[in-house]
Each structure stands twice: as C-alpha cells, then as structure tokens.
Design an enzyme around this catalytic site. Structure first.
Site, PDB file in Angstrom:
ATOM      1  N   SER A  46      46.497  40.402  40.315  1.00  0.00           N
ATOM      2  CA  SER A  46      46.405  41.744  40.872  1.00  0.00           C
ATOM      3  C   SER A  46      44.963  42.227  40.885  1.00  0.00           C
ATOM      4  O   SER A  46      44.129  41.763  40.115  1.00  0.00           O
ATOM      5  CB  SER A  46      47.237  42.707  40.024  1.00  0.00           C
ATOM      6  OG  SER A  46      46.621  42.829  38.756  1.00  0.00           O
ATOM      7  N   LYS A  47      44.748  43.174  41.776  1.00  0.00           N
ATOM      8  CA  LYS A  47      43.424  43.772  41.905  1.00  0.00           C
ATOM      9  C   LYS A  47      42.961  44.381  40.595  1.00  0.00           C
ATOM     10  O   LYS A  47      41.776  44.394  40.294  1.00  0.00           O
ATOM     11  CB  LYS A  47      43.500  44.895  42.947  1.00  0.00           C
ATOM     12  CG  LYS A  47      42.910  44.496  44.275  1.00  0.00           C
ATOM     13  CD  LYS A  47      42.793  45.717  45.142  1.00  0.00           C
ATOM     14  CE  LYS A  47      42.750  45.277  46.590  1.00  0.00           C
ATOM     15  NZ  LYS A  47      43.097  46.258  47.534  1.00  0.00           N
ATOM     16  N   ARG A  48      43.924  44.905  39.846  1.00  0.00           N
ATOM     17  CA  ARG A  48      43.566  45.617  38.620  1.00  0.00           C
ATOM     18  C   ARG A  48      42.829  44.709  37.627  1.00  0.00           C
ATOM     19  O   ARG A  48      42.000  45.162  36.861  1.00  0.00           O
ATOM     20  CB  ARG A  48      44.804  46.210  37.957  1.00  0.00           C
ATOM     21  CG  ARG A  48      44.778  47.730  37.989  1.00  0.00           C
ATOM     22  CD  ARG A  48      46.056  48.313  37.472  1.00  0.00           C
ATOM     23  NE  ARG A  48      47.161  48.001  38.350  1.00  0.00           N
ATOM     24  CZ  ARG A  48      48.324  47.524  37.940  1.00  0.00           C
ATOM     25  NH1 ARG A  48      48.538  47.295  36.661  1.00  0.00           N
ATOM     26  NH2 ARG A  48      49.282  47.273  38.786  1.00  0.00           N
TER      27      ARG A  48
END
Ligand code: GLU
Length: 494
Positions: A242-244
């Site tokens: 994920s981008k996070r």
C-alpha cells in the site's frame, strides 16, 4: 501463436504491480516467440486522467518493455461491445435492467438488514415481456446485466491450479452501463477474444472476476484462453502493498534514483525465480529463462532493502564515465551544484575527458561509486568534492571517540604540518603512513585524529575514508580544507 497483453487502466501512473504484470506478460511472449500487445482500458469515463495513457507508454518504453501491437484503446471500440451485449440479450444470456439508483439502494439496505449477500434481485428480468418492451420503446435509461446461471465454473490456472466457483455466489454483473460504455468485464472478454490473446496474465486481485468472464466466453461460444493470476505484492509486514507503507508507482523508484536494470531485475523476482542461485538478470536474459510454471502462488514481499542491494550492484558495474554522465542532469537540479566550478560540465566534456575539471569529476564519481545505493545518494556524497567552501558544524566533536575542540585542533594542526611536506598525494598508502606517524607522535587514539580529519575533508557524517578523500582531492584542496576547518575550530571556540 502465443499472444499476451498488458491491459492497464490509465490511472496516471504505473503501479509496481502493473509493471510486474507487464513484465511477465512481455517475457512470456518473448520466450515463446509470440506477441505482446498493449491495450488501454479506458472505459471508466469517471476515472479518466489526462495524459495518463501517454505517461504509461513512456514508462513501459523506459524499462524496455516494447509491445508488438497497439496500443488499442477500448474507448474507441464502444460499438463492438454494444453489438456483443445485444447478442447476449438475444441468446438469453443477458437482460436489460431499468432499476433506478434509489431502488437498488433500498434493495441493498434491505439485504443488509436481513444479512443476505448483496445481489441484484433480478426484478427487471422477472417483469412481463410487454412491460420490458414498453420500457425499451420509451427509450428508458438502462444497463445490461449478465444472467448468471446456477452452475459450477471450473478452470485451470497456471499459477493456482484447478479452481472452482459457483454461479449462485455471483451477482448478475453489469456488462453495459447506461452511458453506453461497457464495464471492464465485457470489454476485457471481447477484446481478449478478438485480439487473439492465448494467455491472460494478470494480478490475483482479478481472480474473483474470472468466473464471470468464463461465463461470458461460454455464452458467446468462444474457447477459453489460459489464465495465470500472479501473486499479490506485500509490504514487509505481509499486508497488501500500500501507498501508506512506501511508494507504489514505478515512476517513484525512477525518481528516487534506482536504475532501470535494477528495478526490472528486482520486479522479475517478485513472484518468480529462475530455479537457480543466480540473482542478476538483464531484460534480455530474462526473456530466455522466464517461465510461468515457476511463478509462485504465495504473496511476494516488496523488500526495498533488496532493491537497494541490487541497485548497488548495477551501479558498481557501471563505467565511471557513464555514471558521471547519468548523474549530471540530477546534479544540475540541486541548489549547490550551480555554485560550483563544475556547473559548466557537459555530457560531451565528460565523455571526452577533455579537461582537468572533467577528469576530476570522473575521479570523484568513481570514489563514491561503491558507496552509493541510489543515484540520489550520489548528490549528497559528491557535495564535499564539488563545492569549494564547506560550512562546518559541531560534527567534529565525537563523544564516543573522545574528540573535543582541543583534541580536534591539535590533530588538525599536526596533520597540516605533516602533509605540507608530503609530495605524493596519489598514493593512499603513503598518506596513511604519514598520518599514522602523526597519531603516534601525538599519543592519541586513531579516532581522535581520523575523525576530525575526515570531517574537515568532507563535513559529512558518512563519506569515503580520509586517505581516499585526500588522494582524490589532491594536495592543494586537502590543505585548504584542513586549514579552513582549523580556522573554524579556533574562531568558534568561546
Ligand atoms: N484494466 C485492468 C487493470 O487495470 C486489467 C485487468 C486484466 O488484466 O484483465 O488492471
């Protein structure tokens, strides 16, 4: 003939998972002497991003993933999808649905309340023929849905083996939207068939869609292609990438200073291995050894430490002149570079090693070459070589090495004195001998001299070693640095 495709939706960037899909589809086609096509799946008008399709193509080309056909744009093939949708209605495999958004919402709320799986209740399928006809003649806005049969759907996936689904678990999928555009499901099946795709290679997240696609193939009387669903990409904590937790756009890794050879090599190993200990593969070599049979089922961890390590390997293998040319445009974007003597360097001057400046620059680059993991790190590490005056700070004072101001001053004074008599600055061993004598005569610990010396030369916490720095910089620059560091230490003492 084998034919594969990469079919991205133009979202504005190329996800690293997309790059992996494109790479595997490309490699498989090349290995089998087949064709690889590019198809832009741009039927979702709400999600269109301007310039995204071009950017995608640029990125693929940058990595050397060239397509033999296309790009095809689904938005230009609308009429085709409509014709097939009509055919499906005629053969009884699809039906028109006139339900309003409100009705569908009420239906869903009720289903939630009754704790049943959200599924279209086939209201429009069940209404009498005359009513259907009347609605159609009124030109009422509608979608076209697939009538999912109550049967088992089995297929063989190259990666995941035999898979079984059942129609009762599937919703009557919308095939055509009310805006006249097809959904992904209809468009992908029509195109894969019409474009002669023999192997559908895509991410595992599309697996739940595959049974619907198989029903469409059956309804249209077409043979199935072979499916290969690639494993998910995971963060190091095994959650879905994920981008996070990090960057997910392939472009981000280019911007961060990873070489395309390293990115491709790293991405190739995200779910595949050659079955040997070998770890370094060029795109060309991958074309010879890749096989879908060696793609794993289990999720693949996106480990940026491994990418760093691979990138370091490719950086070290480069010719220093090529690396210097590659770094130049990046340096030109930094603030400090414009103020240095080296700001006038050009690719040509470096290539022809035409003057002292170019030669020095190449020397500096080869000095940092083995220490950098990315091109961007080189910006920092080159700084002490390129700028004229360093702005010193308390970095001199190192607690662990017991270096305080008095020690640093004494060490630098002694080094300056010793080095002033040193003729040969090219020979690192000779420089080392000289400094070892200084350390001995001062009766200090190694670090008490070496730390201030290296800080005086680089003003960086991490850099090449002091002897390497001195020999790369030469006598004049070395002494200038040591004297100005000494000045700073004297002037800033309170
Ligand atoms: N358009 C889909 C995507 O954005 C393609 C899925 C497929 O390969 O079937 O990834």
């Amino acid at each position: 003939m084998i034919k594969t495709r990469f079919a991205p939706s133009p979202t504005g960037y190329l996800h690293v998972g997309g790059l992996r899909t494109a790479l595997y589809a490309y490699l498989f086609a090349k290995k089998e002497k087949g064709k690889f096509i590019l198809r832009i799946e741009d039927t979702d008008q709400k999600r269109l991003v301007e310039g995204a399709a071009e950017k995608l193509q640029d990125t693929l080309r940058y990595f050397g993933i060239e397509w033999d056909e296309g790009p095809y744009f689904q938005s230009e093939r609308k009429e085709k999808y409509r014709q097939y949708a009509e055919k499906l209605i005629e053969s009884g495999h699809a039906y028109r649905c006139y339900c309003s958004a409100e009705r569908l919402q009420d239906m869903r709320t009720l289903q939630q309340k009754n704790k049943v799986a959200p599924k279209y209740d086939r209201h429009c399928y069940k209404i009498p023929e005359e009513e259907k006809e009347a609605l159609f003649n009124q030109g009422k806005s509608h979608v076209i849905r697939l009538l999912i049969p109550n049967e088992t759907i089995s297929f063989q996936d190259i990666v995941r083996g035999n898979l079984n689904f059942h129609g009762k678990d599937l919703d009557d999928q919308i095939l055509m939207k009310s805006d006249g555009y097809p959904t992904y499901h209809l468009a992908v099946v029509v195109d894969d068939y019409e474009m002669g795709i023999t192997h559908v290679i895509r991410g595992e997240e599309w697996l739940p869609s595959t049974p619907k696609h198989i029903l469409l193939y059956r309804a249209l009387g077409w043979d199935l292609p072979t499916f290969a669903h690639l494993p998910l990409l995971l963060n190091p904590d095994k959650s879905k990438l994920s981008k996070r937790q990090g960057d997910v756009a392939a472009e981000d890794y280019i911007k961060k200073g990873y070489l395309k050879e390293a990115i491709i090599n790293f991405i190739a190993f995200l779910g595949w291995n050659p079955g040997s200990e070998e770890e370094f593969f060029t795109l060309k070599k991958l074309q010879e050894v890749f096989s879908l049979e060696r793609v794993q089922k289990a999720g693949a961890v996106f480990n940026t430490d491994k990418l760093d390590w691979m990138n370091g390997h490719y950086l070290r293998k480069m010719h220093a002149v090529d690396l210097a040319i590659m770094l130049l445009p990046k340096l030109k974007k930094t603030v400090y570079f414009a103020k240095t003597d080296y700001s006038t360097l050009t690719d040509e001057s470096i290539k022809s090693c035409e003057d002292e400046k170019a030669n020095n620059f190449i020397k500096f680059v080869s000095c940092i070459q083995s220490r950098i993991k990315t091109l961007n790190e080189a910006m920092e590490q080159l700084r002490p070589f390129l700028i004229d005056e360093l702005e010193y700070s308390d970095l001199f004072f190192h607690k662990k090495m017991k270096v305080d101001r008095a020690i640093a001053i004494m060490a630098l004074e002694a080094c300056i004195k010793a080095l002033e008599h040193q003729k040969d600055f090219k020979n690192e061993t000779a420089l080392k001998e000289k400094i070892v004598t200084v350390i001995k005569s001062l009766g200090m610990k190694n670090g008490q001299v070496m730390w201030p010396l290296r800080v005086a030369l680089s003003n960086e916490e991490k850099s090449a070693g002091a002897f390497e720095l001195m020999s790369v910089m030469g006598k004049e620059k070395t002494l200038k640095r040591l004297k100005s560091a000494l000045n700073w230490l004297n002037e800033t003492s309170s």
